[in-house]
Design an enzyme around this catalytic site. Sequence first.
Site, PDB file in Angstrom:
ATOM      1  CG  ASP A 140      -7.797  -6.774   6.907  1.00  0.00           C
ATOM      2  OD1 ASP A 140      -6.259  -6.476   7.893  1.00  0.00           O
ATOM      3  OD2 ASP A 140      -7.818  -6.621   6.186  1.00  0.00           O
ATOM      4  CE1 TYR A 168      -0.129  -6.095  -2.244  1.00  0.00           C
ATOM      5  CE2 TYR A 168      -1.098  -3.776  -0.959  1.00  0.00           C
ATOM      6  CZ  TYR A 168      -0.049  -5.411  -1.012  1.00  0.00           C
ATOM      7  OH  TYR A 168      -0.446  -6.011   0.115  1.00  0.00           O
ATOM      8  CE  LYS A 202      -6.083  -3.718   4.859  1.00  0.00           C
ATOM      9  NZ  LYS A 202      -6.226  -4.031   6.457  1.00  0.00           N
ATOM     10  NE  ARG A 245      -0.190  -8.783   1.706  1.00  0.00           N
ATOM     11  CZ  ARG A 245      -0.885  -8.205   2.565  1.00  0.00           C
ATOM     12  NH1 ARG A 245      -1.728  -8.706   2.884  1.00  0.00           N
ATOM     13  NH2 ARG A 245      -0.558  -7.292   3.333  1.00  0.00           N
ATOM     14  CB  SER A 281      -0.219  -4.125   9.137  1.00  0.00           C
ATOM     15  OG  SER A 281      -1.479  -3.279   8.946  1.00  0.00           O
ATOM     16  NE  ARG A 290      -1.838  -1.643   4.076  1.00  0.00           N
ATOM     17  CZ  ARG A 290      -2.231  -0.463   4.448  1.00  0.00           C
ATOM     18  NH1 ARG A 290      -2.012   0.147   4.746  1.00  0.00           N
ATOM     19  NH2 ARG A 290      -0.981  -0.858   5.661  1.00  0.00           N
ATOM     20  CG  HIS A 321      -7.325  -2.743  10.404  1.00  0.00           C
ATOM     21  ND1 HIS A 321      -6.087  -2.773  10.541  1.00  0.00           N
ATOM     22  CD2 HIS A 321      -7.646  -4.219   9.518  1.00  0.00           C
ATOM     23  CE1 HIS A 321      -5.365  -3.395   9.923  1.00  0.00           C
ATOM     24  NE2 HIS A 321      -5.351  -4.158   8.656  1.00  0.00           N
ATOM     25  CB  CYS A 330       0.265  -7.495  15.719  1.00  0.00           C
ATOM     26  SG  CYS A 330       1.185  -5.820  15.745  1.00  0.00           S
TER      27      CYS A 330
HETATM   28  C1  OXD Z   1      -2.478  -4.603   6.050  1.00  0.00           C
HETATM   29  C2  OXD Z   1      -3.827  -5.537   5.517  1.00  0.00           C
HETATM   30  O1  OXD Z   1      -1.828  -3.511   5.442  1.00  0.00           O
HETATM   31  O2  OXD Z   1      -4.001  -5.717   5.562  1.00  0.00           O
HETATM   32  O3  OXD Z   1      -3.693  -4.766   7.490  1.00  0.00           O
HETATM   33  O4  OXD Z   1      -2.845  -6.177   4.061  1.00  0.00           O
HETATM   34 MN    MN Z   2      -4.879  -5.348   7.573  1.00  0.00          MN
END
Ligand code: OXD
Ligand code: MN
Length: 596
Positions: free
Chosen positions: A281, A201, A210, A379, A252, A73, A230, A254
């Site tokens: 997510d 991406y 998002k 991913r 992100s 991102r 989130h 964690c």
């Molecule tokens: C993030 C994702 O960056 O879920 O939070 O990809």
């Molecule tokens: Mn995320």
Amino acid sequence: MKKFSTHNKKLKDWVTKMAKMCQPDDIVWIDGSAAQKEQLEKEAIVSGELIGLNQDKLPGCVLHRTKPDDVARTEHLTFICTKKKRDAGPNNNWMAPSAAYKKARSIFKDSMRGRTMYVIPFSMGPVGSPFSKIGVELTDSRYVVLNMLIMTRAGVAALKQLEKDDHFTKCLHSKAQLDINKRLIMHFPEDNTIWSVGSGYGGNVLLGKKCLSLRIASFIARKERWLAEHMLIMGIEEPNGHIEYIAAAFPSACGKTNLAMLVPPEGLKIKGYRIWTVGDDIAWMRVDSDGQLWAINPEAGFFGVAPGTNSKTNPNMVETIKKDTIYTNVVLKPDGTVWWEGADGEVPAEGIDWIGRPWKPGMKDASGKVVLGANANSRFTAPIVNCPIASFRLEQHHGVPISAIIFGGRRAHLAPLIYESFNWQHGVFVGATMASERTAAQVGAVGEVRRDPMAMLPFCGYNMGSYFGHWLNMGKKMKKPPKIFHANWFRTDENGKFLWPGFGENLRVLEWVLDRCNNKVNAIETPIGYVPFISDIDMTGLHVPEGTLEKLFDVDKKSWIEELKGIRKFFEMFKKDLPKEMWEEYEELALRLKKQ
Ligand code: OXD
Ligand code: MN
């Protein structure tokens, strides 16, 4: 390919207008059928957008490579475009809508010449649920279409919803030249519109994720009085069959996905717990007529980070991604399967790396640095229904009732393993002051504290001062608000070693959380909240050195007094927009810490 349209005039007019700007050669409507998906996959393999994988070993799986400068991102190119700058807040990049449309229009203009524009009607959330929202994404990327077919409920069923109701989020995407200097991810919450250009991406282009489900949805949610967060959602089934659900927000990287698919540790297995994954997510949460908070996962797939995913860290995900999965930026092995750093099995002797170059483990670049085979943010995109522990309530229109909300961060010393807030208002303060320390894996000074309230800093579509106010108001709407906790799996000892083993063992902590929700155990009051009595954490089968739990639950007043400075600085950013209740909580925490 079959073409069809809609009776919805608003949608028809918009598609025509966008096509006039982008000038595609053709327009194709996505119906959600298996036949159309197969056809698109075939075309993408011919065009080189996708690489077919070994269908015996990985049925239904394909590989995609993004451009090397388009792998994550791009927050600095992401904008919230509200009429007033203050409405976007200090937490967002802002551009005035007229200037933003003008700037993006110059890149979108003629961008789809020689390409097809795909029209993807999609539902975030079960089709027809009062929680759900409809979006329509226009894109010139087959990769985006195929991902959206996994991540959302896309096709005719979603389109039919627009025969009853005119409301949909207008999502426009073009790869254009995939030029980082002509890349923009723009949100127009006042127009319910997203324009994304110049990227391929996932986080920038799967606009249901998002962009819609967090940035636009958070804006709508404040108006409609619900929460777009989130957060993962998971169910914990007790031996008697009763299931309690929790929602948890972590920044992100964690371990949100691993927690959502937790495997009970050996020692607790005898108790017969089962875990159910609702989402990893995003959570949309509403107060229902029973005065409780109910949640759905608006997504239908996982867009997860590959490196580090293996049978130890997440066996359920390993199962999930064995079929019907799109891999992005991982290593292609000679047998047509895939690999990434930290995958199961032997490191392959050779392969093709994520950029498409011949690769061998241990290879070094010109500066002597080891070359990774898979990109660090490589991913997989996989359907939730592939997950062996997918919740049977995924399609239920009212979602699941939430008993507890857990906020968390990565703190080496400050935060105990778990603590409970005193009440909803204090819980909002705990979420608003969430932070993580930078690790060696990220660019920048190690140990530097980064504030990430509710893990929403990059995703809140409006001024976060008002967002905290909205959270406070939501608490007032509930008869029985969930209890709010804070977890930190990452506390270390004096030698920098993790004190807590994490992963499945985290269930021991969740068990305490649920015991607190059900008033089964008492707790110790500290200045920051309630921490467990050590004897209330079931340690059956887990041996840690003596004194470890004491260290894990310790509240060091001196460090917290130091922390207050960082919180003050962060809160001051919001000026008048920070609710007074947040300052009240700040002052009360300071008082409690300075007592005796
Ligand atoms: C993030 C994702 O960056 O879920 O939070 O990809
Ligand atoms: Mn995320």
